[in-house]
Write a protein that holds these residues in place. Structure first.
Motif, PDB file in Angstrom:
ATOM      1  N   UNK A   1       0.812  -1.219   0.000  1.00 33.36           N
ATOM      2  CA  UNK A   1       0.000   0.000   0.000  1.00 33.36           C
ATOM      3  C   UNK A   1       0.848   1.273   0.000  1.00 33.36           C
ATOM      4  N   UNK A   2       2.106   1.157   0.411  1.00 32.14           N
ATOM      5  CA  UNK A   2       3.039   2.280   0.343  1.00 32.14           C
ATOM      6  C   UNK A   2       4.257   1.871  -0.471  1.00 32.14           C
ATOM      7  N   UNK A   3       5.018   2.857  -0.928  1.00 30.42           N
ATOM      8  CA  UNK A   3       6.183   2.584  -1.768  1.00 30.42           C
ATOM      9  C   UNK A   3       7.378   2.140  -0.926  1.00 30.42           C
ATOM     10  N   UNK A   4       7.184   1.114  -0.154  1.00 27.63           N
ATOM     11  CA  UNK A   4       8.274   0.484   0.598  1.00 27.63           C
ATOM     12  C   UNK A   4       8.616  -0.839  -0.071  1.00 27.63           C
ATOM     13  N   UNK A   5       9.781  -1.381   0.277  1.00 29.02           N
ATOM     14  CA  UNK A   5      10.107  -2.716  -0.218  1.00 29.02           C
ATOM     15  C   UNK A   5       9.719  -3.787   0.805  1.00 29.02           C
ATOM     16  N   UNK A   6       8.879  -3.421   1.754  1.00 30.15           N
ATOM     17  CA  UNK A   6       8.390  -4.356   2.754  1.00 30.15           C
ATOM     18  C   UNK A   6       6.977  -3.914   3.170  1.00 30.15           C
ATOM     19  N   UNK A   7       6.179  -4.822   3.707  1.00 27.21           N
ATOM     20  CA  UNK A   7       4.832  -4.455   4.160  1.00 27.21           C
ATOM     21  C   UNK A   7       4.893  -3.621   5.427  1.00 27.21           C
ATOM     22  N   UNK A   8       3.906  -2.759   5.595  1.00 29.20           N
ATOM     23  CA  UNK A   8       3.848  -1.896   6.770  1.00 29.20           C
ATOM     24  C   UNK A   8       2.522  -2.123   7.510  1.00 29.20           C
ATOM     25  N   UNK A   9       2.265  -1.288   8.473  1.00 23.74           N
ATOM     26  CA  UNK A   9       1.117  -1.463   9.364  1.00 23.74           C
ATOM     27  C   UNK A   9      -0.184  -1.693   8.594  1.00 23.74           C
ATOM     28  N   UNK A  10      -0.458  -0.884   7.592  1.00 19.50           N
ATOM     29  CA  UNK A  10      -1.746  -0.971   6.907  1.00 19.50           C
ATOM     30  C   UNK A  10      -1.882  -2.281   6.125  1.00 19.50           C
ATOM     31  N   UNK A  11      -0.769  -2.820   5.635  1.00 18.06           N
ATOM     32  CA  UNK A  11      -0.819  -4.121   4.960  1.00 18.06           C
ATOM     33  C   UNK A  11      -1.247  -5.212   5.933  1.00 18.06           C
TER      34      UNK A  11
END
Length: 556
Positions: free
Chosen positions: A278-288
């Motif tokens: 959901x964000x432009x990270x290379x890993x999942x974050x809280x919202x994922x």
């Protein structure tokens, strides 16, 4: 007589047909078995022989040996898969090693004792515990873990209720203070382990990012609301009435159309970023993590109750599928992912009963597939699963795959591996699980015997939960030997075919006629309670279920 027999702890047991009277008389005369039970948890009950000798049962025509559980455990432990799994037990005891649903300590790169204790469900079926654990694993937060049953599956320990009187899961304990609610816990864990200390941030670090996070969090609640409306209320049908209620016709009810429209919005949000998250990270974050625990339940429930396979390309949910495949490539997701069968059994006690509806023909087909009524739980198994793709990421713990030299594709999937080698790895993992818990599983299975079925039980909301059931002691020896033969079949079967016909014959000869129905019902009982992820990942669990069905079919 029904309370005397149990563990035939042998290195070889020649088999012949015995009457139950002859068997119990011989056993009591030879060993003087003692019976020990626990009223708190029948699944932990054990029966101990007073001698380590073995009981000899030989027919006039043939003698076949069935190894003891100790021998089976040793033999399976010497395989590459068994060695890898035994090594992981040692590593996990020290807080290292691979992610696992039964882990009680996670140190990751730290050697210090964690200062935070997490209380979470023991089976991996609570969505709020799941999202919390996914965050912990991705962020690699050192933590102690105490496993507590959900209210639907058993009584919570008194010690836990003294700390958390309302019994809510998950909960954390820090310096004697108890904190509940998964959203609060996840937020605090993120704040207590900041980027400046080397931890990945789980929330956006700027105002624009937080604005998008809040908008996505509202979208998740909207999707959850539509799912509840679709699943837990009767559908009013499509056509004119469906359009009147906001639908667009085409055979969908208004609630299904609303759910699908909301899911397409989620899909569009996923496609806005450069990667799968959901964000432009290379890993999942809280919202994922906030989304995925309930999306997992939507996948299973929509297929089972509505005939709606959200992963079917015809729905064009490409962003959703890429996101799910990205999660599948992370080993910790495998450790906490339930299969469709366990999910649809766990939803009613947690949310309420689901209503059949949707696409009627597909619903009947998919529901039968999920519970194995269409032969999908019988040998020979297909390499992959139509509704639950197995190889988008590691289907088994990475250490197990590496022990069999099963290497991922360049994209992290395992879709190009040798099917025969993968099948062997899956079977050996199931054999390892069975051999390592043999007599306890035999006792547990015997709850499904004729006398076990009559025992008084305290009921719980979950259909298959039966924590206080006693087992049918009279059939435990027959169930025990049948399960040892299943373990042999899992370990020894040629990957190109079914278990050897001679082994099926040994199985038939090992069960006295008067115990036949009880053994079949006992094996069925344990088959229906193979937990994913609690007991095994799906790729291996499906083989355990299939080999238990092989035993049932052989005995019938």
């Amino acid at each position: 007589a029904k309370h005397i027999v149990s563990r035939i702890k042998t290195h070889q047991v020649p088999i012949m047909k015995l009457s139950v009277l002859g068997l119990t008389t011989l056993v009591t005369a030879t060993y003087g078995f003692t019976y020990s039970s626990s009223t708190a948890a029948a699944s932990r009950t054990t029966l101990f022989p007073s001698s380590s000798s073995f009981l000899s049962m030989a027919s006039a025509s043939t003698t076949t040996t069935v190894p003891s559980w100790d021998t089976l455990q040793s033999d399976v432990g010497e395989t590459p898969v068994g060695q890898a799994l035994n090594d992981q037990i040692q590593l996990r005891a020290d807080g290292k090693g691979s992610p696992h649903v039964q882990n009680k300590l996670r140190r990751f790169q730290s050697d210090a004792d964690p200062q935070i204790t997490l209380y979470r469900d023991h089976a991996g079926w609570c969505p709020y515990c799941q999202k919390t654990m996914l965050l912990i694993e991705e962020k690699q937060i050192p933590i102690k873990i105490d496993l507590v049953p959900m209210r639907s599956y058993g009584d919570k320990p008194r010690e836990f209720l003294q700390k958390v009187p309302n019994g809510l899961l998950p909960a954390i304990e820090v310096n004697g203070q108890i904190i509940t609610e998964s959203s609060v816990i996840m937020d605090l864990l993120d704040k207590w382990h900041p980027p400046k200390e080397g931890y990945k941030p789980m929330l956006p670090q700027d105002d624009a990012g937080m604005k998008r996070y809040e908008q996505l969090a509202r979208l998740e609640r909207e999707l959850f609301s539509w799912w509840c409306t679709l699943l837990f209320r009767p559908e009013m049908g499509g056509g004119a009435l469906g359009r009147l209620m906001g639908g667009k016709g085409g055979g969908m009810s208004g609630s299904m159309q609303g759910f699908m429209d909301c899911m397409k919005t989620v899909d569009a949000e996923l496609k806005k970023t450069n990667g799968p998250w959901f964000f432009d990270n290379d890993y999942p974050t809280m919202i994922d993590f906030v989304f995925v625990s309930h999306v997992e339940r939507m996948l299973a429930s929509c297929a089972y109750w509505k005939g709606l396979n959200l992963r079917d390309p015809k729905w064009k949910l490409d962003g959703l599928n890429s996101w799910l495949e990205a999660f599948a490539k992370r080993e910790y997701f495998l450790a906490f992912a339930a299969d469709h069968y366990n999910t649809i059994k766990n939803i009613p006690p947690q949310y309420g009963p689901g209503y059949d509806g949707g696409f009627v023909d597909d619903q009947e087909k998919m529901s039968r597939n999920i519970v194995g009524e269409d032969g999908s739980w019988n040998l020979p198994l297909s390499h992959d699963d139509d509704l639950q793709p197995l190889y988008k990421g590691p289907p088994l713990p990475v250490s197990v795959l590496e022990s069999m030299d099963l290497q991922p594709d360049s994209n992290g999937a395992y879709e190009s591996v040798d099917p025969a080698a993968m099948q062997k790895a899956c079977r050996l993992m199931a054999a390892w699980k069975l051999a390592g818990n043999g007599i306890n599983i035999a006792n547990f299975a015997a709850r499904g015997g004729p006398e076990g079925a009559r025992n008084p039980r305290k009921t719980f909301g979950a259909e298959l939960a039966d924590p206080y059931a006693e087992f049918d002691a009279a059939i435990v020896p027959s169930v025990d030997v049948a399960l040892r033969i299943v373990c042999m079949a899992l370990k020894e079967t040629d990957t190109e075919g079914l278990p050897d016909a001679a082994l099926a014959q040994v199985l038939k000869e090992s069960v006295p006629r008067e115990h036949l129905a009880g053994v079949v019902s006992s094996i069925s009982y344990v088959r229906d309670r193979v937990g994913v992820p609690r007991d095994l990942p799906l790729a291996s669990a499906r083989y355990l279920r299939a080999y238990l069905n092989w035993a049932i079919d052989s005995l019938r």
